[in-house]
Design an enzyme around this catalytic site. Structure first.
Site, mmCIF file in Angstrom:
data_model
loop_
_atom_site.group_PDB
_atom_site.id
_atom_site.type_symbol
_atom_site.label_atom_id
_atom_site.label_comp_id
_atom_site.label_asym_id
_atom_site.label_seq_id
_atom_site.Cartn_x
_atom_site.Cartn_y
_atom_site.Cartn_z
ATOM 1 C CB CYS A 17 -0.942 0.019 1.202
ATOM 2 S SG CYS A 17 -0.089 0.274 2.771
ATOM 3 C CB CYS A 20 3.663 -0.060 2.978
ATOM 4 S SG CYS A 20 2.195 -0.957 3.552
ATOM 5 C CG ASP A 468 25.606 33.073 -5.690
ATOM 6 O OD1 ASP A 468 26.045 32.469 -4.707
ATOM 7 O OD2 ASP A 468 26.308 33.411 -6.659
#
Length: 671
Positions: A17, A20, A468
């Site tokens: 499933c 899981c 940055d």
């Protein structure tokens, strides 16, 4: 396959499933050293990325959750990379995905649209995979290296075919509007339609043969229908616009490939290692972890590792983006693709080819480039339902009235074809990629490069922006900011001596000093007995006097730094500038301050962004904390994070995204 790995794929048994799969992902991802854990529920596969992965530990964790895990080799699975030269759009990816999923022994597929490749986890032969793809009308071949192909998909003929098609259709349209001969304009438009649409028609034919009513089929049917009902100009125009949209998409993907190729070119192909007491040169792929690598001055470092002996200034711009070279010595970490300065280094390999920092950056770029704009994804899903519906309704219009009511077959077939032409979602199919490319191009003309359509569409949701530093907040080029003479020397003379000594060096700081002197019209003098002092500076004789130039450490070791120099040095360093000292064996003659200048509009831009409602502004940089703080505060940024590698920048972005929902990253180069 036990031992330490950087990536592994395991087959999971007993997973039945989605919950899981989610439980396994969360548990494995939380383990030390694991960067990514991804479960393919359909294929029952667990992919784990990280540093020094212990397969035995992964197996234990999976077993503790009630499942069993076996490695690819143990479960009979193989991973094969296939190159598909003609795969350049998601619709074609969907067709190929369906074909490969029909092979029962295929467990998982990883598509890379930019690289025109698919990585297949399977327990069959490669020829079976190739047959499945070729059955759908696509050429495919096995890739030996697994790396993305750098062959350009844009042939000269492809460009010329679109151009010739457009010219012919335009000429035909002009003749038609000018009431020219019918046979002439029809013949010219038909030729233009064939030249521009033969590939679309070929794909449409394969789709019809496979009973797969996709966009190519609908476009082909609409064009044929338009010709049957005598709408020649419309037929030609549809083909030309569709062909142009496809060409624009190919150009976009090709630009992405070139960007990735520039990163791949940073890594050397060979490495110099010590084996059996001898220094030999071997392909970089054959270097083992723990092996000693020798890097001479001026060479690129071939692997990630730790310096065992030697010292040098290493240009790490390819990795960190910072223009100022970093001095490394024994115990320091160095990265593949960076450029060694004036000293020889002996390096112990810590990461082999394919798992170096630059390889991981390439992987991040490749994954990022495969994403699609949400609107384009919607159009593709919409077309999968819409196309069969339009064809079905057209058939009903053509057949039902004549059969049930006895109306004219020719009239209702004409109406069905007219419906097919009108209902073809050409506006959606053509306008979506063209609009996105146009917007990206307009931004590029204004100096802004946006990574793709998905990011363009999401800009209105943005609440956080990360910048940055180097090349974005700053100009990205070191320059002379101040020349401070001491001990009775003129400023011009100090700069002349410094430029003369630095003339022979290719160091970015040396280039900045020489360029500054040249701009001021200062003559550069000849230097005798020039010698480089690895990691510290250089020395040479000018007009019979021996001079030194370099770091403060060099002059500290010589014991000639006085109180005046110390104060001046403190001031320069407190302003986050790099100090270059010039002197003789007896005294320091002055300091030249070098720094990367902040862009004049950085502070204004940050202020304007706050007015637009941006809640969080971050600056990310590979530079040291002190320099980062100075630049960030000058630009009006409060959240400043320094000494970051590209992977750490990615983690910072993920953290900001979890706080605000979405983040824009603004940077240059690999950022």
């Amino acid at each position: 396959m036990d031992g330490k790995n950087s990536r592994c794929v395991l087959k999971i048994s007993g997973m039945d499933c989605p919950d899981c799969a989610l439980a396994i992902e969360k548990d494995i991802a939380a383990q030390p050293g694991i960067k990514l854990a991804k479960v393919d529920f359909v294929g029952n596969l667990l992919t784990v990325d990280g540093d020094g992965i212990e397969l035995s530990e992964i197996r234990k964790r999976v077993r503790s959750l009630g499942y069993e895990a076996t490695s690819s080799e143990e479960s009979g699975l193989k991973r094969t990379s296939l190159l598909i030269p003609d795969m350049d759009c998601p619709d074609e990816e969907r067709i190929i995905r369906k074909a490969l999923n029909s092979v029962k022994t295929v467990s998982a597929l990883e598509f890379d649209l930019v690289g025109r490749r698919v990585i297949v986890s399977h327990a069959t032969t490669a020829s079976t995979l190739l047959d499945a793809i070729q059955g759908e009308g696509f050429e495919a071949r096995v890739m030996k290296s697994g790396r993305m192909s750098m062959e350009s998909p844009i042939s000269t003929w492809k460009i010329w075919s679109v151009a010739i098609s457009a010219i012919l259709v335009v000429i035909g349209g002009i003749i038609h509007l000018s009431d020219g001969p019918e046979y002439l304009y029809k013949g010219i438009i038909l030729a233009g339609t064939i030249v521009g649409g033969w590939k679309i028609g070929q794909k449409g034919f394969v789709a019809a043969r496979r009973l797969r009513l996709d966009m190519n089929f609908l476009m082909s049917a609409a064009v044929i229908g338009a010709i049957i009902i005598n709408q020649w100009v419309e037929a030609g125009t549809v083909i030309v616009l569709f062909a142009i949209a496809g060409l624009l998409e190919s150009f976009s993907l090709d630009r992405s490939r070139k960007a990735i190729k520039s990163l791949m070119d940073l890594s050397p192909q060979t490495a110099r290692v010590i084996r059996d007491g001898q220094e030999i040169e071997i392909p970089v792929e054959e270097v083992n972890i723990g092996e000693k690598t020798i890097v001479k001055p001026g060479e690129r470092i071939p692997v990630d590792g730790n310096v065992l002996s030697g010292s040098s200034a290493v240009n790490q711009a390819a990795i960190t983006g910072e223009t100022m070279p970093v001095t490394v010595a024994a115990g320091e970490t160095v990265y593949a693709g960076t450029i060694n300065g004036e000293g020889a280094l002996e390096i112990e390999t810590s990461h082999i080819a394919g798992d170096t920092t630059i390889d991981r950056i390439i992987k991040l770029v490749e994954e990022a480039r495969t994403s699609r704009a949400p609107t384009q994804g919607f159009v593709e899903r919409f077309s999968r339902v819409y196309t069969p519906a339009v064809v079905g309704i057209s058939v009903i219009v053509a057949v039902i009235p004549p059969l049930l009511i006895g109306l004219s077959w020719s009239e209702w077939i004409y109406r069905a074809l007219a419906l097919l032409v009108i209902a073809c979602p050409c506006a959606l199919v053509i306008s979506t990629p063209v609009t996105i490319v146009s917007a990206l191009t307009a931004a590029a003309h204004n100096g802004v490069l946006i990574k793709g359509g998905a990011y363009l569409e999401n800009l209105h949701r943005i609440k956080a922006i990360a910048f940055d530093k180097t090349g974005t907040i700053t100009r990205g080029v070191p320059g002379v900011r101040e020349v401070s003479p001491v001990n009775n020397i003129e400023k011009e003379e100090l700069l002349r001596l410094a430029a003369s000594l630095e003339k022979r060096s290719e160091h970015p700081i040396a280039s900045a000093i020489v360029e500054h002197a040249t701009l001021l019209g200062i003559d550069i003098l000849p230097v005798d007995d020039f010698q480089s002092i690895p990691g510290k500076g250089a020395t040479g004789t000018v007009s019979g006097v021996k001079y030194f130039i370099g770091k403060d450490l060099l002059f500290e070791e010589m014991g000639i730094r006085d109180e005046v120099v110390e104060k001046l040095l403190d001031r320069v360093e407190n302003e986050s500038q790099t100090a270059v000292l010039v002197g003789t064996e007896k005294q320091v003659l002055g300091i030249i301050a070098i720094s990367d200048e902040i862009r004049p509009d950085s502070a204004t831009t940050i202020a304007e962004l706050r007015k637009f409602g941006i809640e969080k502004i971050i600056m990310l940089t590979g530079d040291n904390h002190r320099t980062a703080e100075a630049v960030g505060k000058a630009a009006g940024i409060e959240d400043i994070r320094g000494e970051l590698l590209p992977e750490q920048k990615v983690e910072a972005i993920k953290g900001a995204r979890s706080e605000t929902g979405s983040v824009v990253m603004v940077g240059d180069g690999i950022n």
